[in-house]
Design a protein around this motif. Structure first.
Motif, short mmCIF file in Angstrom:
data_model
loop_
_atom_site.label_atom_id
_atom_site.label_comp_id
_atom_site.label_asym_id
_atom_site.label_seq_id
_atom_site.Cartn_x
_atom_site.Cartn_y
_atom_site.Cartn_z
N SER A 114 0.65 -1.12 0.12
CA SER A 114 -0.11 0.00 -0.09
C SER A 114 0.78 1.28 -0.09
CB SER A 114 -0.84 0.06 1.47
OG SER A 114 -1.63 1.26 1.38
N GLY A 115 2.07 1.05 0.78
CA GLY A 115 2.81 2.25 0.63
C GLY A 115 3.40 2.59 -0.66
N THR A 116 3.88 1.64 -1.42
CA THR A 116 4.61 1.92 -2.52
C THR A 116 3.36 2.52 -3.81
OG1 THR A 116 4.29 -0.38 -3.24
CG2 THR A 116 6.40 0.31 -2.44
N ALA A 117 2.09 1.86 -3.55
CA ALA A 117 1.01 2.53 -4.41
C ALA A 117 0.70 3.85 -4.06
CB ALA A 117 -0.20 1.76 -4.10
N GLU A 118 0.72 4.15 -2.65
CA GLU A 118 0.62 5.69 -2.32
C GLU A 118 1.38 6.52 -3.07
OE1 GLU A 118 0.89 9.13 0.06
OE2 GLU A 118 2.12 7.43 0.18
N ARG A 119 2.71 6.03 -3.17
CA ARG A 119 4.08 6.85 -3.57
C ARG A 119 4.02 6.89 -5.12
NH1 ARG A 119 6.51 4.42 0.93
NH2 ARG A 119 7.45 2.90 -0.45
N ASN A 120 3.33 5.89 -5.72
CA ASN A 120 3.08 5.61 -7.11
C ASN A 120 4.44 5.10 -7.75
OD1 ASN A 120 1.82 5.43 -9.78
ND2 ASN A 120 2.05 7.30 -10.01
N THR A 121 5.20 4.68 -6.86
CA THR A 121 6.59 3.84 -7.23
C THR A 121 6.41 3.24 -8.57
OG1 THR A 121 6.94 3.51 -4.88
CG2 THR A 121 8.56 2.42 -6.55
N ASP A 122 7.28 3.60 -9.50
CA ASP A 122 7.45 3.12 -10.81
C ASP A 122 7.94 1.57 -10.85
OD1 ASP A 122 7.40 3.03 -13.44
OD2 ASP A 122 9.21 4.00 -13.81
N TYR A 123 7.10 0.66 -10.74
CA TYR A 123 7.47 -0.87 -10.81
C TYR A 123 5.90 -1.72 -11.07
CZ TYR A 123 5.99 -2.25 -6.09
OH TYR A 123 5.11 -2.57 -4.99
N ILE A 124 6.01 -2.75 -11.34
CA ILE A 124 4.95 -3.76 -11.49
C ILE A 124 4.89 -4.67 -10.52
CG2 ILE A 124 3.58 -5.30 -13.13
CD1 ILE A 124 5.45 -4.18 -15.37
N TYR A 125 3.80 -4.80 -9.71
CA TYR A 125 3.57 -5.84 -8.78
C TYR A 125 2.59 -6.70 -9.16
CZ TYR A 125 2.78 -7.60 -3.98
OH TYR A 125 2.93 -8.50 -2.91
N PHE A 126 3.12 -8.09 -9.28
CA PHE A 126 2.46 -9.37 -9.64
C PHE A 126 1.98 -9.99 -8.25
CE2 PHE A 126 4.60 -8.46 -13.57
CZ PHE A 126 3.70 -8.45 -14.29
N CYS A 127 0.78 -10.45 -8.13
CA CYS A 127 0.28 -11.30 -7.14
C CYS A 127 -0.13 -12.64 -7.93
CB CYS A 127 -0.97 -10.83 -6.39
SG CYS A 127 -1.65 -11.81 -5.31
N TYR A 128 0.55 -13.65 -7.53
CA TYR A 128 -0.14 -14.89 -8.21
C TYR A 128 -0.76 -15.52 -7.00
CZ TYR A 128 4.29 -17.35 -5.97
OH TYR A 128 5.10 -17.74 -5.12
N ASP A 129 -1.91 -15.79 -7.01
CA ASP A 129 -3.03 -16.10 -6.28
C ASP A 129 -3.25 -17.58 -6.19
OD1 ASP A 129 -4.91 -16.10 -4.51
OD2 ASP A 129 -6.29 -14.55 -5.22
N ASN A 130 -2.74 -18.32 -5.34
CA ASN A 130 -3.18 -19.84 -5.35
C ASN A 130 -4.06 -20.13 -4.18
OD1 ASN A 130 -1.20 -19.75 -3.37
ND2 ASN A 130 0.43 -20.81 -4.62
N GLU A 131 -4.49 -18.82 -3.63
CA GLU A 131 -5.38 -18.99 -2.58
C GLU A 131 -5.17 -19.67 -1.21
OE1 GLU A 131 -9.01 -20.12 -5.02
OE2 GLU A 131 -9.44 -17.96 -5.22
N ALA A 132 -3.87 -19.60 -0.90
CA ALA A 132 -3.50 -20.04 0.59
C ALA A 132 -1.87 -20.01 0.49
CB ALA A 132 -3.95 -21.55 0.76
N TYR A 133 -1.43 -20.27 1.60
CA TYR A 133 0.31 -20.36 1.90
C TYR A 133 0.56 -21.66 1.45
CZ TYR A 133 -0.07 -15.98 4.62
OH TYR A 133 -0.55 -14.87 4.80
N MET A 134 0.84 -21.85 0.10
CA MET A 134 0.84 -23.27 -0.19
C MET A 134 2.61 -23.81 -0.10
SD MET A 134 -1.78 -24.17 -1.30
CE MET A 134 -3.35 -23.61 -2.20
#
Length: 304
Positions: A114-134
């Protein structure tokens, strides 16, 4: 762009064979197409997750771009530091990526993200979502859907899945998208678009997980498609605040006859085996109402 054109445009492979990912891993499928879209001038920061396992140990790593493993909560902060360091060196052609699981995104890492989003930091965040702590034993995460078995929800999770993509869109960053590892062309095109946008970009990818979701390893692509075709998972973009459905999801909303029952997706996985017929019927009603609401959002500005 067709798969043939993508292969012609990006023939090089950056996710190498012989890695230690589980058979049928949706995460490695997604990462393969992401790196085809980004190319070799890419640096990946990977908070603790399955990715830290299948990348392997130097000098025999399976990913052929710079890859930095990081503590669970520190991925976005590390990516921020790399962005600043590259700027100080005058290197403008490197794409910085944070490649994180749903636990590192929706739970442990959400503060620094959230902090980097609020600062609009120039990068790409990918969340790969397998819906648990696998990678640590299939414990529930904030992204685990209601009804799903995990080792910490043996009777099925009671709470709903956290909607991280819309949470990120509410930060008013330039680009947010959702996709699924069963739709590689969608992943490739959205990643290429994100590469050419400045500022914080967030892409949330549903990645079916055979051992955690409990289905045959040969069914990974089919399970992901069932998720989208049933409306359990939606593909869309939020570009400069404007919400637009992607073709696979727009089709099932505009043409309900092409939508498959939620039951087909649920019953294809053993993790939902404790859900009763009545619970599945209730879930179908929830999904139907959700899709009606989503149809109203298409083409609209979400946040002002």
């Amino acid at each position: 762009m067709s798969a043939r054109k993508i292969y012609q445009e990006a023939p090089e492979e950056y996710v190498l064979p012989g890695n230690s990912a589980c058979q049928g891993c949706g995460s490695t499928l997604a990462l393969r197409w992401i790196l085809k879209a980004l190319g070799k001038r890419t640096v990946i920061v990977n908070p603790a997750s399955c990715g830290c396992v299948y990348v392997g140990l130097y000098p025999r790593t399976a990913i052929s771009v710079p890859y930095i493993q990081m503590a669970f909560a520190a991925g976005p902060a590390a990516a921020s530091g790399i962005v600043g360091g590259l700027a100080a060196r005058g290197e403008k052609d490197v794409t910085v990526v944070c490649w994180a699981g749903d636990g590192g995104t929706a739970d442990i890492g959400v503060s620094s993200l959230s902090g980097t989003a609020e600062r609009n930091t120039d990068y790409i965040y990918f969340c790969y979502d397998n819906e648990a702590y696998m990678n640590t034993g299939t414990q529930r995460s904030g992204s685990t859907p209601a009804g799903a078995w995990t080792t910490t929800t043996p009777l099925g999770k009671k709470e709903n899945k956290k909607d991280m993509a819309l949470i990120m869109a509410a930060h008013r960053i330039p680009y947010v998208a959702t996709t699924c590892s069963s739709y590689p062309i969608d992943i490739y095109n959205k990643t290429k678009k994100a590469k050419n946008i400045k500022g914080m970009r967030y892409i949330h990818i549903l990645v079916p997980c055979p051992p955690g979701w409990r289905f045959d390893t040969g069914l990974t692509v089919k399970i992901g498609r069932l998720a989208v075709q049933s409306g359990m998972w939606l593909l869309y973009e939020v570009e400069n605040g404007v919400f637009r459905l992607s073709p696979p999801s727009r089709t099932i909303i505009e043409k309900p006859e092409k939508r498959i029952p939620v039951r087909e997706y649920i019953r294809a996985q053993e993790r939902f085996s404790r859900m009763s017929d009545e619970e599945i019927k209730s879930l179908q009603e929830i999904i139907d109402k959700k899709l009606e609401k989503v149809a109203e959002l298409d083409g609209k500005t979400l946040f002002f």
